[in-house]
Design a protein around this motif. Structure first.
Motif, PDB file in Angstrom:
ATOM      1  N   LEU A  69       0.756  -1.378   0.132  1.00 43.51           N
ATOM      2  CA  LEU A  69      -0.068  -0.025   0.035  1.00 43.51           C
ATOM      3  C   LEU A  69       0.707   1.109  -0.037  1.00 43.51           C
ATOM      4  CD1 LEU A  69      -2.947  -0.598   2.527  1.00 43.51           C
ATOM      5  CD2 LEU A  69      -2.922  -0.677  -0.039  1.00 43.51           C
ATOM      6  N   HIS A  70       2.266   1.005   0.371  1.00 41.18           N
ATOM      7  CA  HIS A  70       2.920   2.489   0.609  1.00 41.18           C
ATOM      8  C   HIS A  70       4.291   2.285  -0.595  1.00 41.18           C
ATOM      9  CE1 HIS A  70       0.558   3.402   4.336  1.00 41.18           C
ATOM     10  NE2 HIS A  70       0.755   2.070   4.595  1.00 41.18           N
ATOM     11  N   THR A  71       3.950   1.486  -1.627  1.00 46.19           N
ATOM     12  CA  THR A  71       5.245   1.479  -2.380  1.00 46.19           C
ATOM     13  C   THR A  71       5.430   3.051  -2.795  1.00 46.19           C
ATOM     14  OG1 THR A  71       4.252  -0.581  -3.123  1.00 46.19           O
ATOM     15  CG2 THR A  71       5.884   0.696  -4.633  1.00 46.19           C
ATOM     16  N   HIS A  72       4.488   3.804  -3.410  1.00 47.79           N
ATOM     17  CA  HIS A  72       5.063   5.022  -3.972  1.00 47.79           C
ATOM     18  C   HIS A  72       5.770   6.129  -2.874  1.00 47.79           C
ATOM     19  CE1 HIS A  72       4.096   4.207  -7.888  1.00 47.79           C
ATOM     20  NE2 HIS A  72       2.952   3.528  -7.648  1.00 47.79           N
ATOM     21  N   ILE A  95      11.239   1.442 -12.491  1.00 41.20           N
ATOM     22  CA  ILE A  95      10.286   0.756 -12.984  1.00 41.20           C
ATOM     23  C   ILE A  95       9.743   0.144 -11.937  1.00 41.20           C
ATOM     24  CG2 ILE A  95       9.950  -1.386 -14.456  1.00 41.20           C
ATOM     25  CD1 ILE A  95      12.733  -0.420 -15.895  1.00 41.20           C
ATOM     26  N   ILE A  96       8.310  -0.026 -11.933  1.00 40.18           N
ATOM     27  CA  ILE A  96       7.769  -0.814 -10.709  1.00 40.18           C
ATOM     28  C   ILE A  96       6.899  -1.894 -11.369  1.00 40.18           C
ATOM     29  CG2 ILE A  96       5.960  -0.554  -9.083  1.00 40.18           C
ATOM     30  CD1 ILE A  96       6.636   2.411  -8.883  1.00 40.18           C
ATOM     31  N   THR A  97       7.251  -2.873 -10.975  1.00 40.34           N
ATOM     32  CA  THR A  97       6.408  -4.329 -11.489  1.00 40.34           C
ATOM     33  C   THR A  97       5.887  -5.172 -10.435  1.00 40.34           C
ATOM     34  OG1 THR A  97       8.452  -4.398 -12.974  1.00 40.34           O
ATOM     35  CG2 THR A  97       6.933  -6.434 -12.773  1.00 40.34           C
ATOM     36  N   THR A  98       4.633  -5.389 -10.552  1.00 40.04           N
ATOM     37  CA  THR A  98       3.875  -6.301  -9.530  1.00 40.04           C
ATOM     38  C   THR A  98       4.240  -7.924 -10.007  1.00 40.04           C
ATOM     39  OG1 THR A  98       1.991  -4.755  -9.297  1.00 40.04           O
ATOM     40  CG2 THR A  98       1.375  -6.968  -8.752  1.00 40.04           C
ATOM     41  N   LYS A  99       4.868  -8.429  -9.024  1.00 43.19           N
ATOM     42  CA  LYS A  99       5.462  -9.689  -9.367  1.00 43.19           C
ATOM     43  C   LYS A  99       4.362 -10.819  -8.856  1.00 43.19           C
ATOM     44  CE  LYS A  99       9.493  -9.187 -10.546  1.00 43.19           C
ATOM     45  NZ  LYS A  99       9.882  -9.666 -12.196  1.00 43.19           N
ATOM     46  N   ASP A 102       1.298 -10.239  -3.448  1.00 44.41           N
ATOM     47  CA  ASP A 102       1.896  -9.866  -2.202  1.00 44.41           C
ATOM     48  C   ASP A 102       3.235  -9.293  -2.380  1.00 44.41           C
ATOM     49  OD1 ASP A 102      -0.168 -10.671  -0.668  1.00 44.41           O
ATOM     50  OD2 ASP A 102       0.642 -12.918  -0.579  1.00 44.41           O
ATOM     51  N   LEU A 103       3.683  -9.110  -3.711  1.00 43.29           N
ATOM     52  CA  LEU A 103       5.097  -8.628  -4.115  1.00 43.29           C
ATOM     53  C   LEU A 103       5.201  -7.746  -5.099  1.00 43.29           C
ATOM     54  CD1 LEU A 103       8.211  -9.075  -3.486  1.00 43.29           C
ATOM     55  CD2 LEU A 103       8.326 -10.857  -5.183  1.00 43.29           C
ATOM     56  N   ILE A 104       5.884  -6.746  -4.854  1.00 33.64           N
ATOM     57  CA  ILE A 104       6.034  -5.464  -5.966  1.00 33.64           C
ATOM     58  C   ILE A 104       7.448  -5.299  -5.821  1.00 33.64           C
ATOM     59  CG2 ILE A 104       5.860  -3.251  -6.411  1.00 33.64           C
ATOM     60  CD1 ILE A 104       2.882  -3.298  -5.032  1.00 33.64           C
ATOM     61  N   LEU A 105       8.062  -5.107  -7.110  1.00 34.68           N
ATOM     62  CA  LEU A 105       9.503  -5.023  -7.201  1.00 34.68           C
ATOM     63  C   LEU A 105       9.602  -3.554  -7.943  1.00 34.68           C
ATOM     64  CD1 LEU A 105      12.404  -5.465  -7.492  1.00 34.68           C
ATOM     65  CD2 LEU A 105      12.037  -6.798  -9.745  1.00 34.68           C
ATOM     66  N   LEU A 126      14.080  -2.615  -4.836  1.00 37.72           N
ATOM     67  CA  LEU A 126      13.618  -2.597  -3.479  1.00 37.72           C
ATOM     68  C   LEU A 126      12.083  -3.657  -3.625  1.00 37.72           C
ATOM     69  CD1 LEU A 126      13.062   1.242  -3.190  1.00 37.72           C
ATOM     70  CD2 LEU A 126      14.286  -0.188  -1.849  1.00 37.72           C
ATOM     71  N   TYR A 127      12.123  -4.578  -2.824  1.00 36.07           N
ATOM     72  CA  TYR A 127      11.044  -5.491  -2.702  1.00 36.07           C
ATOM     73  C   TYR A 127      10.118  -5.313  -1.860  1.00 36.07           C
ATOM     74  CZ  TYR A 127      14.431  -8.064  -5.774  1.00 36.07           C
ATOM     75  OH  TYR A 127      15.328  -8.509  -6.897  1.00 36.07           O
ATOM     76  N   PHE A 128       8.648  -5.157  -2.134  1.00 34.07           N
ATOM     77  CA  PHE A 128       7.776  -4.600  -1.048  1.00 34.07           C
ATOM     78  C   PHE A 128       7.028  -5.897  -0.953  1.00 34.07           C
ATOM     79  CE2 PHE A 128       8.726  -0.772  -3.432  1.00 34.07           C
ATOM     80  CZ  PHE A 128       9.026  -0.078  -2.232  1.00 34.07           C
ATOM     81  N   TYR A 129       7.272  -6.603   0.138  1.00 35.91           N
ATOM     82  CA  TYR A 129       6.607  -7.992   0.512  1.00 35.91           C
ATOM     83  C   TYR A 129       5.779  -8.017   1.955  1.00 35.91           C
ATOM     84  CZ  TYR A 129       5.790 -12.864   0.973  1.00 35.91           C
ATOM     85  OH  TYR A 129       5.154 -14.081   1.243  1.00 35.91           O
ATOM     86  N   LEU A 130       4.699  -7.895   1.880  1.00 34.47           N
ATOM     87  CA  LEU A 130       3.825  -7.908   3.116  1.00 34.47           C
ATOM     88  C   LEU A 130       4.242  -6.916   3.996  1.00 34.47           C
ATOM     89  CD1 LEU A 130       3.783 -12.012   3.682  1.00 34.47           C
ATOM     90  CD2 LEU A 130       2.230 -10.482   2.792  1.00 34.47           C
ATOM     91  N   ASN A 131       4.914  -7.142   5.149  1.00 29.25           N
ATOM     92  CA  ASN A 131       5.173  -6.059   6.071  1.00 29.25           C
ATOM     93  C   ASN A 131       6.477  -5.769   5.964  1.00 29.25           C
ATOM     94  OD1 ASN A 131       5.848  -8.408   7.383  1.00 29.25           O
ATOM     95  ND2 ASN A 131       5.056  -7.879   9.377  1.00 29.25           N
TER      96      ASN A 131
END
Length: 165
Positions: A69-72, A95-99, A102-105, A126-131
C-alpha cells in the motif's frame, strides 16, 4: 547465517542470495543485514588500483505496516533521502512491477556526486512484500561500473524471498 558455495541464506529473514566466488559477504556491516563486495585483490587485478571505494551491494530490510500500500510513498522518501547526500542526483530509470499479489519490485537506477567529486552509479531493487521492504543497493564508482555491472545483475537476479515462493 548459512553460506554454502557462495549462497547466503538468512533463516531469520527467510531470504537467499548468490554471489560470485570473487566476491565476499559480511553480515552486520554499515547498518545492513549483509554487504557483498568484490575481493580487493580481484578488483585490483580487474581495474587497477585507482578506486576510492569498493563496489558493493548492501542488503537492508525495513519493517512497514503494509508494504504494498505504501510503495510510492516509500520510493519517494528513498529518493528524497538520497538527494540529501548526493549532489547532481539524477534518476536514470524507475520501473515498478507487480510480481504477485503480495510482491512488488521497484527498480531504480540513478547517479550522483559524492564527497570530493566522486561520481557514483547506483542500481537499487526494492522488494515490497507483506510487512517488509527488502532493499538491495548496488553502488560503484562510475569509472569502474562496467567491470562490475554483470556481477551486480547476477546477484540481484539471484535474490529470493523464500516464503514467497
Amino acid at each position: 547465517m548459512i553460506i554454502i558455495n557462495n549462497k547466503y541464506k538468512n533463516e531469520f529473514y527467510d531470504i537467499e542470495i548468490d554471489y560470485p566466488e570473487t566476491w565476499q559477504l559480511k553480515e552486520d556491516i554499515y547498518n545492513t543485514i549483509a554487504c557483498i563486495q568484490p575481493n580487493p585483490n580481484y578488483l585490483i587485478n580487474l581495474v587497477g588500483s585507482d578506486t576510492v571505494i569498493l563496489p558493493n551491494i548492501n542488503l537492508m530490510i525495513y519493517p512497514v505496516q503494509n508494504a504494498k500500500l505504501h510503495t510510492h510513498k516509500i520510493l519517494n522518501r528513498t529518493i528524497d533521502d538520497l538527494s540529501k547526500y548526493i549532489t547532481e542526483f539524477k534518476i536514470k530509470s524507475r520501473i515498478i512491477t507487480t510480481k504477485s499479489d503480495d510482491l512488488i519490485l521497484a527498480e531504480l537506477n540513478y547517479s550522483g556526486m559524492a564527497e570530493k567529486g566522486l561520481k557514483l552509479v547506483f542500481k537499487q531493487n526494492l522488494y515490497f512484500y507483506l510487512n517488509k521492504v527488502f532493499s538491495l543497493t548496488c553502488t560503484s564508482e562510475c569509472n569502474i561500473y562496467s567491470y562490475v555491472k554483470n556481477d551486480f545483475n547476477k546477484i540481484l537476479e539471484s535474490f529470493k524471498i523464500l516464503d514467497e515462493e
